[in-house]
Design a protein around this motif. Structure first.
Motif, PDB file in Angstrom:
ATOM      1  N   SER A 246       0.831  -1.213   0.000  1.00  0.00           N
ATOM      2  CA  SER A 246       0.000   0.000   0.000  1.00  0.00           C
ATOM      3  C   SER A 246       0.861   1.257   0.000  1.00  0.00           C
ATOM      4  N   ARG A 247       1.957   1.230   0.745  1.00  0.00           N
ATOM      5  CA  ARG A 247       2.868   2.380   0.780  1.00  0.00           C
ATOM      6  C   ARG A 247       3.464   2.648  -0.605  1.00  0.00           C
ATOM      7  N   ILE A 248       3.890   1.571  -1.252  1.00  0.00           N
ATOM      8  CA  ILE A 248       4.505   1.696  -2.582  1.00  0.00           C
ATOM      9  C   ILE A 248       3.475   2.169  -3.609  1.00  0.00           C
ATOM     10  N   LEU A 249       2.267   1.585  -3.547  1.00  0.00           N
ATOM     11  CA  LEU A 249       1.206   1.963  -4.479  1.00  0.00           C
ATOM     12  C   LEU A 249       0.768   3.400  -4.272  1.00  0.00           C
ATOM     13  N   GLY A 250       0.675   3.819  -3.006  1.00  0.00           N
ATOM     14  CA  GLY A 250       0.295   5.197  -2.704  1.00  0.00           C
ATOM     15  C   GLY A 250       1.303   6.190  -3.253  1.00  0.00           C
ATOM     16  N   LEU A 251       2.578   5.889  -3.071  1.00  0.00           N
ATOM     17  CA  LEU A 251       3.642   6.752  -3.585  1.00  0.00           C
ATOM     18  C   LEU A 251       3.633   6.788  -5.111  1.00  0.00           C
ATOM     19  N   SER A 252       3.447   5.629  -5.726  1.00  0.00           N
ATOM     20  CA  SER A 252       3.421   5.533  -7.199  1.00  0.00           C
ATOM     21  C   SER A 252       2.245   6.304  -7.783  1.00  0.00           C
ATOM     22  N   LEU A 253       1.070   6.126  -7.178  1.00  0.00           N
ATOM     23  CA  LEU A 253      -0.120   6.843  -7.652  1.00  0.00           C
ATOM     24  C   LEU A 253       0.031   8.354  -7.469  1.00  0.00           C
ATOM     25  N   GLY A 254       0.598   8.756  -6.337  1.00  0.00           N
ATOM     26  CA  GLY A 254       0.827  10.177  -6.083  1.00  0.00           C
ATOM     27  C   GLY A 254       1.763  10.793  -7.107  1.00  0.00           C
TER      28      GLY A 254
ATOM     29  N   GLY B 179      -5.123  14.193 -11.703  1.00  0.00           N
ATOM     30  CA  GLY B 179      -4.288  14.888 -10.738  1.00  0.00           C
ATOM     31  C   GLY B 179      -4.839  14.862  -9.329  1.00  0.00           C
ATOM     32  N   PHE B 180      -5.787  15.761  -9.037  1.00  0.00           N
ATOM     33  CA  PHE B 180      -6.288  15.933  -7.670  1.00  0.00           C
ATOM     34  C   PHE B 180      -7.009  14.694  -7.120  1.00  0.00           C
ATOM     35  N   MET B 181      -7.907  14.110  -7.918  1.00  0.00           N
ATOM     36  CA  MET B 181      -8.669  12.943  -7.438  1.00  0.00           C
ATOM     37  C   MET B 181      -7.752  11.758  -7.144  1.00  0.00           C
ATOM     38  N   VAL B 182      -6.823  11.520  -8.048  1.00  0.00           N
ATOM     39  CA  VAL B 182      -5.880  10.408  -7.860  1.00  0.00           C
ATOM     40  C   VAL B 182      -4.933  10.701  -6.699  1.00  0.00           C
ATOM     41  N   LEU B 183      -4.504  11.951  -6.557  1.00  0.00           N
ATOM     42  CA  LEU B 183      -3.611  12.327  -5.456  1.00  0.00           C
ATOM     43  C   LEU B 183      -4.301  12.157  -4.103  1.00  0.00           C
TER      44      LEU B 183
END
Length: 202
Positions: free
Chosen positions: A8-16, A58-62
């Motif tokens: 989840s940490r890796i996916l969150g960073l990648s998506l951001g 951008g915003f929604m995905v972030l």
């Protein structure tokens, strides 16, 4: 369960990261050839002005990426959340990111199909030379500008290299939104596995 949180940490960073790139690409589309005057004169295409890369990809995905990262790191109110609560947040964040990425994907695809908004020659045999702003490639039914590069520098008179600018950044947005949807799919699988593992541990 720890493996699921790390993912989840890796996916969150990648998506951001992809969200920031999407916002950047859409912002650049508002300034063809780095010229601010087109935006001030209202000579920007509707797909770029829609700003789906800014608020969608951008915003929604972030926002979704932030939620996913917080769950992975167990910050704040997520520190003591149970498996069902975590799953609910995962579903909501996945839905938010999917919607933003999908809107960005559809808009970028439509932009590539219609072609750039530029000044082109509309003169005919019985008219004097005349120019107007519009979508010159939209009604070219017999030729596809994406495959016929001879049209790139001959149809659009202004801005210079309008086609290259348009194709480059909308293709970037299209690829980014595809990557975002793939990351969301991986996040959904990771969430279900995390829920299954936590229930088994209990």
């Amino acid at each position: 369960m720890a493996c699921s949180r790390t993912c989840s940490r890796i996916l969150g960073l990648s998506l951001g990261t992809t969200a920031l790139f999407a916002a950047g690409a859409n912002t650049v589309l508002l300034f063809p050839n780095w010229d601010f005057t087109y935006l001030l004169r209202g000579l920007i295409g509707r797909h770029a002005m829609l700003g789906s890369g800014l608020w969608g990809g951008g915003f929604m995905v972030l926002t979704a990426a932030t939620l996913i990262s917080l769950m992975g790191w167990r910050y704040g109110c997520f520190s003591k959340s149970g498996p069902c609560c975590s799953m609910l947040i995962s579903v909501l964040s996945s839905g938010l990111a999917s919607l933003g990425a999908l809107v960005c994907f559809i808009t970028s695809g439509g932009a590539l199909k219609d072609g750039p908004f530029c000044m082109f020659d509309v003169s005919s045999l019985n008219q004097t030379q005349a120019w107007k702003y519009g979508y010159p490639f939209k009604d070219l039914h017999n030729r596809n500008y994406l495959h016929d590069r001879s049209l790139w520098n001959s149809v659009c008179l202004e801005p210079s290299k309008a086609v290259v600018w348009h194709v480059s950044f909308f293709s970037t947005l299209l690829c980014i939104s595809l990557l975002q949807m793939l990351l969301v799919a991986v996040h959904c699988i990771n969430s279900f596995l995390g829920l299954f593992c936590s229930l088994c541990e209990e």
